[in-house]
Design a protein around this motif. Sequence first.
Motif, short mmCIF file in Angstrom:
data_model
loop_
_atom_site.label_atom_id
_atom_site.label_comp_id
_atom_site.label_asym_id
_atom_site.label_seq_id
_atom_site.Cartn_x
_atom_site.Cartn_y
_atom_site.Cartn_z
N ILE A 34 54.65 21.55 -38.59
CA ILE A 34 54.20 22.92 -38.78
C ILE A 34 53.09 22.96 -39.83
CG2 ILE A 34 54.88 25.20 -39.64
CD1 ILE A 34 57.68 24.65 -38.57
N THR A 35 52.05 23.74 -39.55
CA THR A 35 51.02 23.96 -40.56
C THR A 35 51.32 25.31 -41.20
OG1 THR A 35 49.58 24.90 -38.85
CG2 THR A 35 49.24 22.61 -39.43
N TRP A 36 51.77 25.26 -42.44
CA TRP A 36 52.16 26.46 -43.14
C TRP A 36 50.94 27.16 -43.71
CZ3 TRP A 36 57.08 27.86 -42.55
CH2 TRP A 36 57.99 26.88 -42.20
N ALA A 37 51.02 28.49 -43.82
CA ALA A 37 49.93 29.28 -44.40
C ALA A 37 49.85 29.00 -45.89
CB ALA A 37 50.17 30.76 -44.15
N SER A 38 48.64 29.13 -46.40
CA SER A 38 48.46 28.92 -47.84
C SER A 38 49.08 30.08 -48.62
CB SER A 38 46.98 28.81 -48.18
OG SER A 38 46.35 30.07 -47.98
#
Length: 76
Positions: A34-38
Motif C-alpha cells: 500500500i502507498t500511504w498518503a503523506s
Amino acid sequence: MGANGDMKKVDKQTALEGGFFNFFKGLVSEFKRITWASKEHTKKATIAVIVFCAIYVVIVGVIDFGFNSLAKIIMK
C-alpha cells in the motif's frame, strides 16, 4: 460429474492447507504494498472535509429555519 466432485474436494483441501496463518502472512504482504498518503496530504484532506461539513451544517440550518418560519406563518 465425477471429475467435478473431485475438483471440489481438491479446492476444499487447498483452502484448508492455506490456513489461518497464511491468510495473515498474505495480509501483511498486501499492507506492505500500500502507498500511504503523506501526513501533509492527510491534514489537507481532513481540513477540507471539516470545512465542507461546516458549510453543509450552516446551509441545512438556514433551510430548516426558513421552513420552520414558513410553517409557523401558514399555521397562524
